[in-house]
Design a protein around this motif. Structure first.
Motif, PDB file in Angstrom:
ATOM      1  N   GLU A   4       1.743  -3.687   2.072  1.00 56.20           N
ATOM      2  CA  GLU A   4       2.028  -3.218   0.935  1.00 56.20           C
ATOM      3  C   GLU A   4       1.145  -3.597  -0.203  1.00 56.20           C
ATOM      4  O   GLU A   4       0.720  -4.801  -0.060  1.00 56.20           O
ATOM      5  N   VAL A   5       0.987  -3.121  -1.354  1.00 60.89           N
ATOM      6  CA  VAL A   5       0.162  -3.469  -2.466  1.00 60.89           C
ATOM      7  C   VAL A   5       1.055  -3.481  -3.868  1.00 60.89           C
ATOM      8  O   VAL A   5       1.645  -2.434  -4.020  1.00 60.89           O
ATOM      9  N   SER A   6       1.198  -4.526  -4.485  1.00 56.66           N
ATOM     10  CA  SER A   6       1.849  -4.148  -5.922  1.00 56.66           C
ATOM     11  C   SER A   6       0.866  -4.056  -6.918  1.00 56.66           C
ATOM     12  O   SER A   6      -0.188  -4.730  -7.062  1.00 56.66           O
ATOM     13  N   VAL A   7       0.967  -3.330  -7.788  1.00 54.81           N
ATOM     14  CA  VAL A   7       0.086  -2.840  -8.828  1.00 54.81           C
ATOM     15  C   VAL A   7       0.631  -3.087 -10.167  1.00 54.81           C
ATOM     16  O   VAL A   7       1.784  -2.477 -10.464  1.00 54.81           O
ATOM     17  N   ASP A   8      -0.254  -3.729 -11.178  1.00 49.82           N
ATOM     18  CA  ASP A   8       0.118  -3.599 -12.681  1.00 49.82           C
ATOM     19  C   ASP A   8      -0.224  -2.311 -13.275  1.00 49.82           C
ATOM     20  O   ASP A   8      -1.352  -1.901 -13.184  1.00 49.82           O
ATOM     21  N   VAL A   9       0.878  -1.367 -13.482  1.00 50.88           N
ATOM     22  CA  VAL A   9       0.541   0.243 -13.769  1.00 50.88           C
ATOM     23  C   VAL A   9      -0.121   0.397 -15.086  1.00 50.88           C
ATOM     24  O   VAL A   9       0.385  -0.370 -16.189  1.00 50.88           O
ATOM     25  N   ALA A  10      -0.975   1.279 -15.357  1.00 48.40           N
ATOM     26  CA  ALA A  10      -1.577   1.464 -16.380  1.00 48.40           C
ATOM     27  C   ALA A  10      -1.084   2.806 -16.774  1.00 48.40           C
ATOM     28  O   ALA A  10      -0.736   2.793 -18.058  1.00 48.40           O
ATOM     29  N   TYR A  11      -1.368   3.770 -15.946  1.00 47.67           N
ATOM     30  CA  TYR A  11      -0.639   5.245 -16.322  1.00 47.67           C
ATOM     31  C   TYR A  11      -0.010   5.698 -14.985  1.00 47.67           C
ATOM     32  O   TYR A  11      -0.022   5.208 -13.773  1.00 47.67           O
ATOM     33  N   ALA A  12       1.234   6.588 -15.110  1.00 47.26           N
ATOM     34  CA  ALA A  12       1.699   7.108 -14.288  1.00 47.26           C
ATOM     35  C   ALA A  12       1.817   8.702 -14.404  1.00 47.26           C
ATOM     36  O   ALA A  12       2.088   9.037 -15.552  1.00 47.26           O
ATOM     37  N   GLY A  13       1.607   9.448 -13.210  1.00 49.11           N
ATOM     38  CA  GLY A  13       1.560  10.657 -13.435  1.00 49.11           C
ATOM     39  C   GLY A  13       2.923  11.333 -13.416  1.00 49.11           C
ATOM     40  O   GLY A  13       3.929  10.591 -12.874  1.00 49.11           O
ATOM     41  N   VAL A  14       3.365  12.421 -14.127  1.00 48.46           N
ATOM     42  CA  VAL A  14       4.626  13.138 -14.115  1.00 48.46           C
ATOM     43  C   VAL A  14       4.405  14.453 -13.301  1.00 48.46           C
ATOM     44  O   VAL A  14       3.484  15.146 -13.634  1.00 48.46           O
ATOM     45  N   ASN A  15       5.213  14.616 -12.335  1.00 41.85           N
ATOM     46  CA  ASN A  15       4.903  15.722 -11.342  1.00 41.85           C
ATOM     47  C   ASN A  15       6.402  16.496 -11.642  1.00 41.85           C
ATOM     48  O   ASN A  15       7.438  15.734 -11.571  1.00 41.85           O
TER      49      ASN A  15
ATOM     50  N   PRO B 268      12.007   7.208 -10.217  1.00 41.01           N
ATOM     51  CA  PRO B 268      10.928   8.229 -10.002  1.00 41.01           C
ATOM     52  C   PRO B 268       9.785   7.727 -10.242  1.00 41.01           C
ATOM     53  O   PRO B 268       9.361   6.876 -10.778  1.00 41.01           O
ATOM     54  N   GLY B 269       8.679   8.425  -9.677  1.00 40.11           N
ATOM     55  CA  GLY B 269       7.272   8.306 -10.073  1.00 40.11           C
ATOM     56  C   GLY B 269       6.581   8.305  -8.673  1.00 40.11           C
ATOM     57  O   GLY B 269       6.612   7.433  -7.895  1.00 40.11           O
ATOM     58  N   LEU B 270       5.527   9.239  -8.718  1.00 42.25           N
ATOM     59  CA  LEU B 270       4.959   9.454  -7.272  1.00 42.25           C
ATOM     60  C   LEU B 270       3.336   8.871  -7.402  1.00 42.25           C
ATOM     61  O   LEU B 270       2.780   8.725  -6.340  1.00 42.25           O
ATOM     62  N   GLU B 271       2.782   8.789  -8.581  1.00 39.16           N
ATOM     63  CA  GLU B 271       1.377   8.523  -8.810  1.00 39.16           C
ATOM     64  C   GLU B 271       1.222   7.424  -9.789  1.00 39.16           C
ATOM     65  O   GLU B 271       1.632   7.877 -10.706  1.00 39.16           O
ATOM     66  N   ILE B 272       0.038   6.647  -9.531  1.00 45.86           N
ATOM     67  CA  ILE B 272      -0.053   5.659 -10.631  1.00 45.86           C
ATOM     68  C   ILE B 272      -1.602   5.161 -10.427  1.00 45.86           C
ATOM     69  O   ILE B 272      -2.285   5.564  -9.461  1.00 45.86           O
ATOM     70  N   SER B 273      -2.005   4.556 -11.609  1.00 44.26           N
ATOM     71  CA  SER B 273      -3.296   4.157 -11.674  1.00 44.26           C
ATOM     72  C   SER B 273      -3.032   2.508 -12.287  1.00 44.26           C
ATOM     73  O   SER B 273      -2.087   2.442 -12.891  1.00 44.26           O
ATOM     74  N   GLY B 274      -3.753   1.580 -11.848  1.00 46.12           N
ATOM     75  CA  GLY B 274      -3.727   0.115 -12.568  1.00 46.12           C
ATOM     76  C   GLY B 274      -4.404  -0.759 -11.809  1.00 46.12           C
ATOM     77  O   GLY B 274      -5.563  -0.272 -11.077  1.00 46.12           O
ATOM     78  N   ARG B 275      -4.099  -2.044 -12.046  1.00 44.16           N
ATOM     79  CA  ARG B 275      -4.941  -3.237 -11.177  1.00 44.16           C
ATOM     80  C   ARG B 275      -3.950  -3.734 -10.022  1.00 44.16           C
ATOM     81  O   ARG B 275      -2.864  -4.029 -10.489  1.00 44.16           O
ATOM     82  N   ILE B 276      -4.374  -4.070  -8.889  1.00 45.30           N
ATOM     83  CA  ILE B 276      -3.790  -4.877  -8.079  1.00 45.30           C
ATOM     84  C   ILE B 276      -3.211  -6.183  -8.459  1.00 45.30           C
ATOM     85  O   ILE B 276      -3.883  -6.799  -8.894  1.00 45.30           O
TER      86      ILE B 276
ATOM     87  N   GLU C 264       6.393  -0.972 -14.827  1.00 42.97           N
ATOM     88  CA  GLU C 264       5.187  -1.785 -15.227  1.00 42.97           C
ATOM     89  C   GLU C 264       4.537  -2.333 -13.979  1.00 42.97           C
ATOM     90  O   GLU C 264       3.392  -2.697 -14.021  1.00 42.97           O
ATOM     91  N   VAL C 265       5.434  -2.533 -12.948  1.00 44.85           N
ATOM     92  CA  VAL C 265       4.622  -2.974 -11.592  1.00 44.85           C
ATOM     93  C   VAL C 265       5.277  -2.030 -10.669  1.00 44.85           C
ATOM     94  O   VAL C 265       6.531  -1.616 -10.610  1.00 44.85           O
ATOM     95  N   ALA C 266       4.455  -1.413  -9.661  1.00 42.26           N
ATOM     96  CA  ALA C 266       4.931  -0.598  -8.662  1.00 42.26           C
ATOM     97  C   ALA C 266       4.416  -1.165  -7.253  1.00 42.26           C
ATOM     98  O   ALA C 266       3.118  -1.721  -7.485  1.00 42.26           O
ATOM     99  N   VAL C 267       5.123  -1.088  -6.281  1.00 42.53           N
ATOM    100  CA  VAL C 267       4.355  -0.948  -5.093  1.00 42.53           C
ATOM    101  C   VAL C 267       4.432   0.069  -4.275  1.00 42.53           C
ATOM    102  O   VAL C 267       5.197   1.412  -4.286  1.00 42.53           O
ATOM    103  N   ALA C 268       2.963   0.214  -3.286  1.00 40.57           N
ATOM    104  CA  ALA C 268       2.769   1.246  -2.795  1.00 40.57           C
ATOM    105  C   ALA C 268       2.260   0.880  -1.328  1.00 40.57           C
ATOM    106  O   ALA C 268       1.654  -0.275  -1.205  1.00 40.57           O
TER     107      ALA C 268
END
Length: 326
Positions: free
Chosen positions: A29-40, A60-68, A95-99
């Motif tokens: 897995e990878v954790s990401v400092d989230v910049a933006y999250a998509g709303v679906n 909730p929240g299925l898609e994100i962008s940011g920096r590892i 603010e931080v998500a794991v994928a």
């Protein structure tokens, strides 16, 4: 850190901001400092009806962008600080998500973090619908439901790039038709009478390929809009009707085919196939040939407003939550 969660199912008001521990990535897995999250719309269904919610409370929240932020054991090819976009199973509104590393994608050159948050669900979905499941060929005609939405605006563009001779859309409101026409459509029909519009536009023939995320009566009308040997690909049930059922008596006389697609199931069952779809489709975005329009952006603590807007069915393109921003 801050995250959005709900402790009961209901309207947008059940979403609230919570202070929770920063998640740590496990193996693979990878954790990401989230910049933006998509709303679906899947997020809306999770909040309202428990769609893909294993237990409460749920984030909730299925898609994100940011920096590892960090990589877990066994992860290769990804490093802290790298700009990425990712498909998560949940918890992207944070603010931080794991994928899973398998669904984390390094950004192509020239893609901003804001644009990146629109990519993980929409572009692979369109690639799968048109090319893998729909088997679109140059010169064929296409019909797309919800043509002004996130998937719809991209599907019109990609179908045109693939050589479709005509691309038709369906929307719920006249103002949405004006928006959809900016993204590759020859004609956009408003409301439930689209079958007659399709027959008129195609000289009575119908379309070769129809894409339907709505289900119910819309699914049936899409089926009626097909030409002989036409294909219908269902990829959602936004209308909330009972799951569709179809039989030989409806398919055999005109040689019709019906198939389904789910990018979330693909991500879970075959992430390698998802990576192939993502690589092909992200190149289109990086080249500038395909645009994923963003119609509205909200700060993280106003996620409920984003859900209200999506539930009202007045939105076009994608909605985003701004977490850390660029």
């Amino acid at each position: 850190m801050r995250a959005i969660e709900f402790r009961e199912f209901g309207g947008p008001e059940v979403l609230h901001i919570a202070e929770v521990p920063v998640p740590q990535p496990g193996r693979g897995e990878v954790s990401v400092d989230v910049a933006y999250a998509g709303v679906n719309f899947a997020d809306v269904l999770a909040r309202a009806d428990g769609y893909r919610v294993p237990a409460l409370p749920f984030r909730p929240g299925l898609e994100i962008s940011g920096r590892i932020r960090a990589v877990g054991p066994g992860v290769q090819g990804l490093r802290p600080g790298q700009e990425v976009t990712a498909l998560t199973s949940h918890s992207g509104y944070a603010e931080v998500a794991v994928a899973p590393a398998a669904t984390v994608f390094a950004l192509p050159e020239g893609i901003s973090l804001r644009t990146a948050a629109t990519l993980p669900t929409v572009l692979p979905t369109v690639q799968g619908l048109l090319h893998e499941v729909g088997r679109l060929r140059a010169g064929e005609t296409v019909l797309v439901q919800s043509a002004a939405g996130g998937v719809g605006t991209v599907a019109g563009q990609v179908a045109r790039l693939a050589g479709a001779s005509a691309v038709y859309g369906v929307v719920s409101r006249p103002e949405k038709a004006e928006e959809a026409l900016k993204y590759g459509y020859d004609e956009v029909f408003v409301g439930d009478g689209f079958t007659e519009g399709v027959r008129r536009a195609t000289g009575g023939r119908g379309v070769d390929l129809a894409l339907d995320p709505v289900g119910g009566d819309t699914f049936r009308r899409s089926l009626d809009s097909l030409a002989r040997f036409g294909r219908l690909v269902a990829f959602g049930n936004a209308g909330g009707a009972a799951p569709w059922q179809i039989g030989q008596s409806e398919l055999n006389p005109r040689g019709l085919s019906v198939a389904g697609f789910s990018v979330l199931t693909l991500a879970k069952d075959d992430p390698g196939a998802l990576r192939t779809l993502a690589a092909d489709s992200f190149r289109l975005a990086a080249s500038g040939k395909v645009e994923v329009p963003v119609s509205a952006e909200f700060p993280l603590d106003r996620a409920a407003e984003a859900h209200r807007l999506m539930t009202a069915r007045t939105t076009t393109g994608k909605l985003l939550l701004r977490v850390a921003g660029e």
